[in-house]
Structure formats: C-alpha cells, structure tokens
Design a protein around this motif. Structure first.
Motif, PDB file in Angstrom:
ATOM      1  N   ALA A 123       7.444 -24.732   5.536  1.00 37.90           N
ATOM      2  CA  ALA A 123       6.401 -24.223   4.631  1.00 37.90           C
ATOM      3  C   ALA A 123       6.990 -24.044   3.234  1.00 37.90           C
ATOM      4  CB  ALA A 123       5.854 -22.904   5.153  1.00 37.90           C
ATOM      5  N   LYS A 124       6.316 -24.640   2.233  1.00 37.83           N
ATOM      6  CA  LYS A 124       6.786 -24.547   0.851  1.00 37.83           C
ATOM      7  C   LYS A 124       5.650 -24.108  -0.065  1.00 37.83           C
ATOM      8  CE  LYS A 124      10.327 -28.159   1.261  1.00 37.83           C
ATOM      9  NZ  LYS A 124      10.839 -29.425   0.675  1.00 37.83           N
ATOM     10  N   SER A 125       6.031 -23.575  -1.232  1.00 38.58           N
ATOM     11  CA  SER A 125       5.049 -23.155  -2.233  1.00 38.58           C
ATOM     12  C   SER A 125       5.507 -23.583  -3.616  1.00 38.58           C
ATOM     13  CB  SER A 125       4.865 -21.626  -2.210  1.00 38.58           C
ATOM     14  OG  SER A 125       4.373 -21.197  -0.966  1.00 38.58           O
ATOM     15  N   SER A 126       4.515 -23.860  -4.457  1.00 40.75           N
ATOM     16  CA  SER A 126       4.789 -24.170  -5.870  1.00 40.75           C
ATOM     17  C   SER A 126       4.415 -22.937  -6.683  1.00 40.75           C
ATOM     18  CB  SER A 126       3.964 -25.376  -6.315  1.00 40.75           C
ATOM     19  OG  SER A 126       4.136 -25.603  -7.702  1.00 40.75           O
ATOM     20  N   ILE A 127       5.381 -22.424  -7.466  1.00 39.59           N
ATOM     21  CA  ILE A 127       5.163 -21.181  -8.218  1.00 39.59           C
ATOM     22  C   ILE A 127       5.358 -21.440  -9.705  1.00 39.59           C
ATOM     23  CG2 ILE A 127       5.829 -18.764  -8.490  1.00 39.59           C
ATOM     24  CD1 ILE A 127       7.046 -18.883  -5.703  1.00 39.59           C
ATOM     25  N   LEU A 128       4.422 -20.961 -10.514  1.00 36.76           N
ATOM     26  CA  LEU A 128       4.530 -21.055 -11.973  1.00 36.76           C
ATOM     27  C   LEU A 128       4.825 -19.657 -12.504  1.00 36.76           C
ATOM     28  CD1 LEU A 128       4.267 -22.929 -14.446  1.00 36.76           C
ATOM     29  CD2 LEU A 128       1.853 -22.235 -14.592  1.00 36.76           C
ATOM     30  N   MET A 152      19.612 -20.784  -5.354  1.00 32.74           N
ATOM     31  CA  MET A 152      19.497 -20.247  -3.992  1.00 32.74           C
ATOM     32  C   MET A 152      19.091 -21.370  -3.047  1.00 32.74           C
ATOM     33  SD  MET A 152      17.562 -16.562  -4.365  1.00 32.74           S
ATOM     34  CE  MET A 152      16.249 -17.190  -5.412  1.00 32.74           C
ATOM     35  N   ASP A 153      19.457 -21.226  -1.805  1.00 37.05           N
ATOM     36  CA  ASP A 153      19.013 -22.180  -0.786  1.00 37.05           C
ATOM     37  C   ASP A 153      17.497 -22.073  -0.647  1.00 37.05           C
ATOM     38  OD1 ASP A 153      19.077 -24.030   1.282  1.00 37.05           O
ATOM     39  OD2 ASP A 153      19.356 -22.497   2.820  1.00 37.05           O
ATOM     40  N   GLY A 154      16.809 -23.212  -0.809  1.00 36.70           N
ATOM     41  CA  GLY A 154      15.353 -23.198  -0.717  1.00 36.70           C
ATOM     42  C   GLY A 154      14.660 -23.042  -2.059  1.00 36.70           C
ATOM     43  N   LEU A 155      15.413 -23.121  -3.186  1.00 35.73           N
ATOM     44  CA  LEU A 155      14.839 -22.984  -4.531  1.00 35.73           C
ATOM     45  C   LEU A 155      15.128 -24.244  -5.340  1.00 35.73           C
ATOM     46  CD1 LEU A 155      13.623 -21.420  -6.963  1.00 35.73           C
ATOM     47  CD2 LEU A 155      15.914 -20.465  -7.339  1.00 35.73           C
ATOM     48  N   LEU A 156      14.079 -24.802  -5.949  1.00 36.69           N
ATOM     49  CA  LEU A 156      14.232 -25.986  -6.794  1.00 36.69           C
ATOM     50  C   LEU A 156      13.439 -25.780  -8.080  1.00 36.69           C
ATOM     51  CD1 LEU A 156      15.255 -28.921  -7.135  1.00 36.69           C
ATOM     52  CD2 LEU A 156      13.100 -29.673  -6.091  1.00 36.69           C
ATOM     53  N   TRP A 157      14.146 -25.756  -9.213  1.00 37.55           N
ATOM     54  CA  TRP A 157      13.480 -25.566 -10.501  1.00 37.55           C
ATOM     55  C   TRP A 157      12.820 -26.875 -10.939  1.00 37.55           C
ATOM     56  CZ3 TRP A 157      12.593 -20.837 -11.762  1.00 37.55           C
ATOM     57  CH2 TRP A 157      13.496 -19.828 -11.432  1.00 37.55           C
ATOM     58  N   GLY A 158      11.677 -26.733 -11.629  1.00 40.61           N
ATOM     59  CA  GLY A 158      10.948 -27.896 -12.112  1.00 40.61           C
ATOM     60  C   GLY A 158      10.808 -27.903 -13.628  1.00 40.61           C
ATOM     61  N   GLN A 159       9.669 -28.394 -14.099  1.00 47.92           N
ATOM     62  CA  GLN A 159       9.440 -28.502 -15.528  1.00 47.92           C
ATOM     63  C   GLN A 159       9.186 -27.140 -16.157  1.00 47.92           C
ATOM     64  OE1 GLN A 159       6.142 -31.265 -15.801  1.00 47.92           O
ATOM     65  NE2 GLN A 159       7.509 -33.046 -15.757  1.00 47.92           N
ATOM     66  N   VAL A 178       9.638 -23.480  -3.768  1.00 42.78           N
ATOM     67  CA  VAL A 178      10.470 -22.660  -2.884  1.00 42.78           C
ATOM     68  C   VAL A 178      10.082 -22.898  -1.428  1.00 42.78           C
ATOM     69  CG1 VAL A 178      10.717 -20.881  -4.650  1.00 42.78           C
ATOM     70  CG2 VAL A 178       8.914 -20.665  -2.930  1.00 42.78           C
ATOM     71  N   GLU A 179      11.056 -22.697  -0.547  1.00 45.59           N
ATOM     72  CA  GLU A 179      10.782 -22.651   0.893  1.00 45.59           C
ATOM     73  C   GLU A 179      10.399 -21.207   1.211  1.00 45.59           C
ATOM     74  OE1 GLU A 179      13.866 -24.260   3.324  1.00 45.59           O
ATOM     75  OE2 GLU A 179      14.173 -26.009   2.023  1.00 45.59           O
ATOM     76  N   ASP A 180       9.217 -21.029   1.759  1.00 41.24           N
ATOM     77  CA  ASP A 180       8.661 -19.693   1.942  1.00 41.24           C
ATOM     78  C   ASP A 180       9.551 -18.764   2.764  1.00 41.24           C
ATOM     79  OD1 ASP A 180       6.577 -20.659   0.503  1.00 41.24           O
ATOM     80  OD2 ASP A 180       5.197 -20.873   2.197  1.00 41.24           O
ATOM     81  N   ASP A 181      10.236 -19.305   3.767  1.00 45.25           N
ATOM     82  CA  ASP A 181      11.070 -18.463   4.631  1.00 45.25           C
ATOM     83  C   ASP A 181      12.365 -18.028   3.964  1.00 45.25           C
ATOM     84  OD1 ASP A 181       9.215 -18.627   6.634  1.00 45.25           O
ATOM     85  OD2 ASP A 181      10.225 -20.255   7.710  1.00 45.25           O
TER      86      ASP A 181
END
Length: 210
Positions: A123-128, A152-159, A178-181
């Motif tokens: 499960a993943k989410s896109s956060i602004l 962090m594990d499960g965190l990927l920065w975007g634009q 982010v990975e929700d878990d």
C-alpha cells in the motif's frame, strides 16, 4: 445415538461379525479391558437393529485366528446378492472418499504454492507537502536541500516548486511517495520541522492513495 471411534471385528462399521462375537460373550469384559468393554457397549446399543446390520453371520470359529471354538448357536444364513452389494458399496465408498481427499489436498497444495509466488501488494500514498519558511529572507534552496536530506525506507521524494504566499514570501511545495506501513505524515512533519533555522511549519496539502 452411536458415536466415537470404535474398532470392529471386520470393516469400519458394525456388522454381523460383531453380532456373532457379541452373542458368544456371556458377560461384559472387565473394566481393565477398556477397548473391549467399549466395543461391547457399542454393539449392545445395536440390539434392536442387529438383524439389519450388514454382512453375513458366520460361525465364531471363522473369525480371528484358526482354532477358536465355535460358541454361536445361530446357523449362518445363506449369502444373498443384497449382502454382496452392501459389501461392495461400503468398500467402494471408502476408496472414493480417499481419492476425493487426495485430490482436495493436491488442489490446496497447488493453490498455496501459487499464492506464495505472488508478490504481496504494498500500500502506497502520494503526499503533497507545504513547507513554510520564517520570512522572505529564508534561503529556500537550502530549505529544500534539508527536506530532501531526509531519507527513510519507504520514502521517495518527487517534484517540487516554490509557491508565493504573500509579502514576498514563498513556500516549498514538494511531493513524495510513501509506503503506508513504513512512513506516515507525523514522522515526516517531525523530521522536517527539526530544521528550525529554515522551517516555520509543515502542512499536508494533498493526500492520495496509489
């Protein structure tokens, strides 16, 4: 009601063989012969229907080891076609049940193996995020650098982009997946506001499940 697992003279169900042995016993087995006593009481419960039990009643000496005395008084009735059919159906049913059980176990094993190979859905989410500086003199390039330094594990920065908020002040608007878990907004806010030299506050502008 007849219940519980009880061994019989032949087969897996009460039959005329059990009746022949039962009638040859003058009294119930002693208490220390618990299995024999349980069998005796079990067959005794069929008294009213013993004549309808399957099989052919034979002389007692024909059951078990050779040389056992024949104490039964009832003559052995002639075998009938119906009895033969009953014997066949009982054993055939056992074989069919075993085959069905084997096929069921094979299907369950195949399903479990297939499921084990399938990757688990993450499960993943896109956060602004809106990251606000203290004033118009805050180094926004440095502020963004600080934010992106959070790994962090499960965190990927975007634009990201700078959005005017008034009086010459701009806020950093940055997206991340982010990975929700593993990563939540609380931990993100906690780590971002630690850069208190540049960051005044952080808000969640948008939150979408992927």
């Amino acid at each position: 009601m007849h219940s519980g697992l009880v061994w019989h003279v032949v087969r897996y169900v009460p039959s005329q063989a059990d009746v022949a042995v039962f009638e040859a016993i003058s009294s119930p087995p002693s208490g220390d012969m618990c299995h024999a006593l349980r069998w005796y009481n079990h067959i005794k419960s069929y008294q009213s229907e013993k004549s309808s039990l399957p099989g052919v009643k034979k002389a007692l000496g024909q059951y078990g080891p050779a040389g056992v005395a024949d104490d039964t008084k009832s003559p052995a009735p002639a075998a009938s076609k119906d009895d033969d059919d009953d014997d066949f159906d009982l054993f055939g049913s056992d074989e069919e049940d075993e085959e069905s059980e084997r096929l069921k176990e094979e299907r369950l094993a195949a399903y479990a193996a297939k499921k084990a190979k399938k990757p688990a859905l993450i499960a993943k989410s896109s956060i602004l995020l809106d990251v606000k500086p203290w004033d118009d003199e805050t180094d926004m390039a440095k502020l963004e650098e600080c934010v992106r330094s959070i790994q962090m594990d499960g965190l990927l920065w975007g634009q990201s982009k700078l959005v005017p908020v008034g009086y010459g002040i701009k806020k950093l608007q940055i997206n991340c997946v982010v990975e929700d878990d593993k990563v939540g907004t609380d931990i993100l806010e906690e780590k971002i506001v630690e850069f208190e030299e540049y960051v005044q506050s952080m808000d969640v502008a948008a939150f979408n499940k992927i």
